[in-house]
Motif scaffolding. Structure first.
Motif, mmCIF file in Angstrom:
data_model
loop_
_atom_site.group_PDB
_atom_site.id
_atom_site.type_symbol
_atom_site.label_atom_id
_atom_site.label_comp_id
_atom_site.label_asym_id
_atom_site.label_seq_id
_atom_site.Cartn_x
_atom_site.Cartn_y
_atom_site.Cartn_z
ATOM 1 N N LEU A 200 0.823 -1.283 0.039
ATOM 2 C CA LEU A 200 0.029 -0.141 0.055
ATOM 3 C C LEU A 200 0.888 1.213 0.036
ATOM 4 O O LEU A 200 1.963 1.335 0.487
ATOM 5 C CB LEU A 200 -0.894 -0.031 1.176
ATOM 6 N N ASP A 201 0.247 2.443 -0.615
ATOM 7 C CA ASP A 201 1.047 3.551 -0.450
ATOM 8 C C ASP A 201 0.804 4.118 0.979
ATOM 9 O O ASP A 201 -0.135 3.687 1.706
ATOM 10 C CB ASP A 201 0.682 4.667 -1.564
ATOM 11 N N PRO A 202 1.714 4.894 1.328
ATOM 12 C CA PRO A 202 1.771 5.444 2.837
ATOM 13 C C PRO A 202 0.573 5.803 3.197
ATOM 14 O O PRO A 202 -0.036 5.668 4.392
ATOM 15 C CB PRO A 202 2.782 6.499 2.786
ATOM 16 N N LEU A 203 -0.372 6.799 2.546
ATOM 17 C CA LEU A 203 -1.589 7.289 3.025
ATOM 18 C C LEU A 203 -2.679 6.122 3.175
ATOM 19 O O LEU A 203 -3.257 6.198 4.403
ATOM 20 C CB LEU A 203 -2.126 8.229 2.035
ATOM 21 N N ILE B 205 -5.900 2.293 6.597
ATOM 22 C CA ILE B 205 -6.247 1.085 6.810
ATOM 23 C C ILE B 205 -5.804 0.435 8.122
ATOM 24 O O ILE B 205 -6.547 -0.306 9.016
ATOM 25 C CB ILE B 205 -5.469 0.127 5.493
ATOM 26 N N GLU B 206 -4.716 0.822 8.568
ATOM 27 C CA GLU B 206 -4.267 0.570 9.811
ATOM 28 C C GLU B 206 -5.181 1.175 10.833
ATOM 29 O O GLU B 206 -5.610 0.424 11.993
ATOM 30 C CB GLU B 206 -2.838 1.251 10.139
ATOM 31 N N GLU B 207 -5.648 2.190 10.856
ATOM 32 C CA GLU B 207 -6.640 2.890 11.767
ATOM 33 C C GLU B 207 -7.918 2.123 11.766
ATOM 34 O O GLU B 207 -8.453 1.735 12.596
ATOM 35 C CB GLU B 207 -7.106 4.553 11.383
ATOM 36 N N PHE B 208 -8.206 1.891 10.519
ATOM 37 C CA PHE B 208 -9.579 0.946 10.314
ATOM 38 C C PHE B 208 -9.209 -0.328 11.207
ATOM 39 O O PHE B 208 -10.148 -0.785 11.630
ATOM 40 C CB PHE B 208 -9.969 0.668 9.051
ATOM 41 N N LEU C 211 -1.652 -6.913 -4.096
ATOM 42 C CA LEU C 211 -0.565 -6.369 -5.094
ATOM 43 C C LEU C 211 -0.285 -5.067 -4.997
ATOM 44 O O LEU C 211 0.719 -4.287 -5.148
ATOM 45 C CB LEU C 211 -0.951 -6.629 -6.368
ATOM 46 N N ASN C 212 -1.180 -3.992 -4.889
ATOM 47 C CA ASN C 212 -1.122 -2.516 -4.906
ATOM 48 C C ASN C 212 -2.192 -1.872 -4.238
ATOM 49 O O ASN C 212 -3.254 -2.468 -3.889
ATOM 50 C CB ASN C 212 -0.737 -2.169 -6.384
ATOM 51 N N THR C 213 -2.116 -0.605 -4.126
ATOM 52 C CA THR C 213 -3.146 0.163 -3.453
ATOM 53 C C THR C 213 -4.650 0.144 -4.118
ATOM 54 O O THR C 213 -5.591 -0.086 -3.504
ATOM 55 C CB THR C 213 -2.583 1.580 -3.479
ATOM 56 N N ILE C 214 -4.457 0.027 -5.778
ATOM 57 C CA ILE C 214 -5.824 0.178 -6.168
ATOM 58 C C ILE C 214 -6.443 -1.045 -5.994
ATOM 59 O O ILE C 214 -7.686 -1.202 -5.831
ATOM 60 C CB ILE C 214 -5.356 0.136 -7.841
ATOM 61 N N ASN C 215 -5.815 -2.300 -6.102
ATOM 62 C CA ASN C 215 -6.435 -3.619 -6.213
ATOM 63 C C ASN C 215 -6.854 -3.581 -4.528
ATOM 64 O O ASN C 215 -8.065 -4.116 -4.243
ATOM 65 C CB ASN C 215 -5.393 -4.671 -6.325
ATOM 66 N N TYR C 216 -6.176 -3.280 -3.522
ATOM 67 C CA TYR C 216 -6.559 -3.414 -2.286
ATOM 68 C C TYR C 216 -7.652 -2.455 -2.027
ATOM 69 O O TYR C 216 -8.785 -2.873 -1.296
ATOM 70 C CB TYR C 216 -5.401 -2.867 -1.256
ATOM 71 N N LEU C 217 -7.954 -1.250 -2.479
ATOM 72 C CA LEU C 217 -9.062 -0.559 -2.178
ATOM 73 C C LEU C 217 -10.398 -1.222 -3.020
ATOM 74 O O LEU C 217 -11.433 -1.313 -2.452
ATOM 75 C CB LEU C 217 -9.044 0.908 -2.936
ATOM 76 N N LEU C 218 -10.267 -1.781 -4.198
ATOM 77 C CA LEU C 218 -11.161 -2.426 -4.942
ATOM 78 C C LEU C 218 -11.721 -3.863 -3.849
ATOM 79 O O LEU C 218 -13.153 -4.093 -3.922
ATOM 80 C CB LEU C 218 -10.996 -2.886 -6.166
#
Length: 315
Positions: free
Chosen positions: A95-98, A103-106, A156-163
């Motif tokens: 994941l990107d830093p932001l 997600i850590e907070e969640f 794999l990456n931030t976009i995939n993770y958000l989806l």
């Protein structure tokens, strides 16, 4: 000694009996599988209704914590799992830093949700959760109606993770909306209202992050983020079988707020009120089978608690 004619009569009678019994069993099986979907309220007490929500809270906690930190609930407070098995396949996401910070907070918020529900109801053992990349890949294959190549990987990456994350908190949100009107205790209603507020916030953040990238291509599939959200929303509606209660981030005007906008950062009905789902609808979605009687998806052995286990018992 039995006369040959009598013997043939006995054989014929036995054959007819077994044929009738076989047909009866087949009909029972078909009725069990093909019964009309339950879209109405269920009978359950307050404790069972709120303990049912633990299934989603465990799922969110393990997915968020492992993805952000590389370790899950057992590293924070193993007592919450009540000796339930650790999740399969959960791991740290790229994941990107932001987004990693969000997600850590969640994840920590989900720990608080677990504590609040367990304190109020006694809790249930953590069900077996399947968070392997292959599980998510199967869901996205279902959504598109064909196998994505390469297989979809949420880590794999931030976009995939958000989806992938877009599949989860919203299901809990609409479950809480459906639960509150059926609760008898004001104490439990206050608890669920508090849970609902944070789940709705998580879902809004995820959808806003996705909307910001709505027209971005999800590589290497050459399909946009918006198309992915539309396909997964359609899948959840098909699995639940109770109408449109899930929407993508870009929709036709007929589904937009006051029929005046195509952007759909918050999914809501014609009065801009949150949709509601029942426990059977939720099970059909998170099992990925379209049946509350058939486990699978994130819950290979079925969800926990009295409500979920009731559907897994023989009819």
């Amino acid at each position: 000694m039995i006369h040959p004619c009598k013997y043939r009569d006995y054989v014929r009678m036995a054959s007819v009996f077994f044929l009738i019994a076989f047909i009866f069993l087949i009909k029972l099986k078909l009725n069990h599988v093909n019964r009309a979907p339950n879209c109405g309220p269920i009978v359950a007490n307050d404790t069972d209704r709120i303990q049912f929500a633990l299934n989603l809270e465990f799922l969110e906690a393990e997915f968020f914590l492992n993805s952000a930190l590389g370790h899950g609930l057992d590293s924070i407070d193993p007592s919450y799992a009540q000796a339930g098995p650790p999740p399969i396949g959960a791991k740290k996401a790229n994941l990107d830093p932001l987004v990693r910070q969000i997600i850590e907070e969640f994840g920590y918020q989900e720990v608080g949700h677990l504590r609040a529900i367990i304190t109020a109801t006694g809790g249930i053992p953590r069900p077996q959760l399947d968070l392997r990349a292959e599980t998510f890949a199967n869901i996205f294959n279902q959504a598109f109606g064909f196998k994505l190549t390469p297989p979809f990987d949420p880590y794999l990456n931030t976009i995939n993770y958000l989806l992938a994350s877009n599949l989860i908190p919203y299901v809990g949100l609409v479950g809480y909306v459906g639960t509150i009107p059926d609760l008898k205790s004001s104490h439990f209603r206050r608890l669920v209202a508090g849970l609902l507020g944070v789940e709705a916030g998580q879902d809004a953040v995820l959808r806003a992050l996705l909307y910001e990238r709505a027209n971005e291509k999800v590589m290497p599939y050459d399909m946009t983020v918006a198309e992915f959200t539309n396909r997964t929303a359609e899948l959840k509606n098909r699995l639940a079988m109770c109408g449109i209660k899930d929407e993508g981030i870009i929709v036709p005007l007929s589904l937009g707020a006051e029929n005046r906008t195509n952007n759909n950062i918050l999914s809501a009905n014609t009065d801009s009120l949150s949709y509601a789902r029942t426990p059977p609808e939720i099970l059909r979605i998170v099992y990925g089978t379209g049946s509350e009687y058939k486990p699978g998806g994130f819950y290979p052995n079925g969800a926990g608690g009295n409500i979920a286990r009731r559907y897994l018992s023989p009819a």
